[in-house]
Scaffold this active site. Structure first.
Site: not given
Ligand code: ADP
Ligand code: ADP
Ligand code: MG
Length: 460
Positions: A295, A298
C-alpha cells in the site's frame, strides 16, 4: 482516464489522495463515519457519503457499504489509503468484480504476500536473506522450543497477521518462550482474527531500512531508494528520513544491494502499483527481509521530496493501466528529507492518546517545509481512530539543513487544546546521537531513559 475516485479512508491520507486527484482533474468522493462529519476530507471532496457509526468496524471496514457508496456515486476507482482495507485482497477482488478499479496491487500479488509467513517464504524463494527462523507457522509449544533452540536466543515470536508494531514479543529463554508463545497466539487471535505465529531471530540493535518500489504490471519494476525508519517507539515509527545515515556513513554499497533485493521480491510476487519492502540491518551491515507493505505508506512524502516523484499520482496512473514512464536510471536522489509524525498523544504521560478539540492551530511554513494534515482550528479529534493528526516534512540540500529546518518548523507548529508529540520530536532533533546519525531502533528507549526527565522538568 478516471473521472471519479472514491477514497476509502480518513484523516491526513484521505486529504493527500484528494489533493492528487484534484491535480489530475479527477473528481473525488469521500466516505465518512458519523464521528468524522467535521473531518477535512469530507470538506475537500466533491461528494461525501456517510457509511456508518464511529467504530471502524461499522464504517471504514464495511466493504458492503463502501461498495454501495461507490456504486451510488458511480466512481471508476477506489483508493484505500493505508490501514483499514488497504491490504485486504478480498476487498480488491470485490472492487474488480463490481468493475471498480482498486488503486493498489493486484489481488494475486497481495495473496503471494498475504502475511508475514508467506512473505518470508517468498523472500527465501527469491534468494533474499531472511532472519533465521521457523518455516512457516509454529503450531505448538514443542515446535516453538526446538525452533528457538536451533536458532538461539533471543528470538521474536511474531503474529503472521500483525501490523502497526503490534503482535510481536521477544523471548530470551525457554521459560519466556513458552509463556510468550501462548500469550502471542491469544493476542493475535484477538487483535487480528488469526492466531498464527512464527519465530525468527531477534536482531540486536537493528536498523529499519525500507525500499519504495513501483511496478506497472507490464514487467517494469523500479525502486525509489530507501527510508530509514529506525526511530521507533514500541516498534512503531516516529520519525523517518532519507537517505539513511547508516547507508550514507557506513555501508554505501547497501543501497544498490538492497534495492536489487527489493526489486527481486517484487518480481517474484509479480507486484504491481506502489509498495514498500522492509528490511532490518544489523551492526555489521547484513540485511534481512521483514515484510512487504502492500500500500502507500505513512512516510511516503520523504521519498517524494528527494526524488521529485508524486507517489499517489503514480499509483493512480498505474491503476489506470498506464505504463511506468520512469526507468531506474531516471530516478535521481537530491538532498535530504525528514518526516516527523505528529500524534495527539501526551509525551509527558506515557503517550496517552489526547483526543479532543483543537483550539488554536498554526502550521509551519517557509521553504522546504511540508505539512500533510487534516487538522484545523476548531476540529475535534475523535477517539475512535489512530492518534496521528499530521506529518511534518522538511527538505534540505543536506541532512544538516533538513534537521535545522525541522527544529525550526517544530518550534513554529502551534496546536493548543490537546497534547501532541511535538515536544518529543523536538527532543529527538536535539539529541547528539540523532544529530550524528548514529542510532538504531534502541534509540527511543535510550532517549526516554535520559530526556524524559528533562521533558518533565521543562513542563513543570
Ligand atoms: P507505516 O509503515 O506506513 O507507518 P504502519 O505499520 O505504521 O505502517 O501502519 C500504518 C497504518 O496502518 C496505521 O494506521 C496502522 O495502525 C495501520 N495498520 C497496519 N497494519 C495493520 C494491521 N495488521 N491491523 C490493523 N491496522 C494496521
Ligand atoms: P509491523 O507489521 O508491525 O510493521 P515488522 O515485522 O515490520 O512489523 O516489524 C516492526 C518493527 O519491529 C521493525 O521495524 C523492528 O524495529 C522490529 N522488529 C521486527 N522483527 C524484528 C527482529 N526479528 N529483530 C529485531 N527487531 C525486529
Ligand atoms: Mg512493518
Amino acid at each position: 482516464m478516471f473521472e471519479k475516485v472514491l477514497v476509502a479512508n480518513r484523516g491526513e491520507i484521505a486529504v493527500r489522495i484528494i489533493r492528487a486527484c484534484k491535480e489530475l482533474n479527477i473528481r473525488t468522493v469521500a466516505v465518512y463515519s458519523e464521528a468524522d462529519i467535521n473531518s477535512m476530507h469530507v470538506q475537500m471532496a466533491d461528494e461525501a457519503i456517510c457509511i456508518g457509526k464511529g467504530p471502524s468496524g461499522d464504517s471504514y471496514l464495511r466493504i458492503d457499504r463502501i461498495i454501495s457508496a461507490a456504486e451510488i456515486a458511480d466512481v471508476d476507482a477506489i483508493h484505500p489509503g493505508y490501514g483499514f482495507l488497504s491490504e485486504n485482497s478480498h476487498f480488491a477482488d470485490v472492487c474488480e468484480s463490481c468493475n471498480i478499479r482498486f488503486i493498489g496491487p493486484s489481488s494475486q500479488a497481495m495473496n503471494a504476500l498475504e502475511n508475514k509467513a508467506t512473505s518470508r517464504a517468498l523472500a527465501k524463494k527469491a534468494g533474499v536473506p531472511i532472519p533465521p527462523g521457523s518455516d512457516g507457522i509454529v503450531e505448538n509449544e514443542q515446535l516453538a522450543l526446538t525452533t528457538a533452540r536451533r536458532i538461539g536466543y533471543p528470538v521474536m515470536i511474531k503474529a503472521i497477521a500483525g501490523g502497526g508494531g503490534r503482535g510481536m514479543r521477544a523471548a530470551h529463554n525457554d521459560i519466556s518462550l513458552v509463556k510468550g508463545f501462548h500469550t502471542a497466539r491469544t493476542e493475535a487471535e484477538k487483535s487480528f482474527g488469526n492466531s498464527g505465529v512464527y519465530i525468527e531471530k531477534f536482531i540486536e540493535s537493528p536498523h529499519h531500512i525500507e525500499f519504495q518500489i513501483l511496478g506497472d504490471g507490464r514487467g517494469n519494476i523500479i525502486h525509489l531508494g530507501e527510508r530509514d525508519c529506525s526511530i521507533q517507539r514500541r516498534n512503531q515509527k516516529i520519525l523517518e528520513e532519507t537517505p539513511s545515515p547508516l547507508i550514507e556513513n557506513r555501508f554505501k554499497d547497501l543501497r544498490k544491494k538492497m534495492g536489487k533485493a527489493a526489486i527481486r521480491i517484487a518480481e517474484v510476487a509479480r507486484y504491481t502499483n506502489a509498495g514498500t519492502v522492509e528490511f532490518i540491518v544489523d551492526e555489521k551491515g547484513s540485511f534481512y527481509f521483514l515484510e512487504v507493505n502492500k500500500r502507500i505508506q505513512v512516510e511516503h512524502p520523504i521519498t517524494e521530496e528527494v526524488t521529485g516523484i508524486d507517489l499517489v499520482k503514480q499509483q493512480i496512473l498505474i491503476a489506470m493501466g498506464e505504463p511506468l514512464r520512469i526507468s531506474q536510471g531516471d530516478v535521481q536522489f537530491k538532498g535530504h528529507a525528514i518526516e516527523c509524525r505528529i500524534n495527539a498523544e501526551d509525551p509527558f504521560d506515557d503517550f496517552r492518546p489526547s483526543p479532543g478539540r483543537i483550539e488554536m492551530y498554526f502550521a509551519p511554513g517557509g521553504r522546504g517545509v511540508r505539512v500533510d494534515s487534516h487538522a484545523y482550528a476548531g476540529y475535534t479529534i475523535p477517539p475512535n481512530y489512530d492518534s496521528m493528526i499530521g506529518k511534518l516534512i522538511t527538505y534540505g540540500k543536506d541532512r544538516r539543513e533538513a534537521m535545522d529546518k525541522m527544529s525550526r518548523a517544530l518550534g513554529e507548529y502551534m496546536i493548543t487544546g490537546i497534547k501532541t508529540t511535538i515536544p518529543f520530536e523536538q527532543a529527538i532533533l536535539q539529541d547528539p546521537n540523532f544529530r550524528r546519525g548514529t542510532y538504531s531502533t534502541n534509540f527511543i528507549e535510550q532517549l526516554l531513559g535520559g530526556a524524559r526527565r528533562e521533558l518533565i522538568e521543562e513542563k513543570s
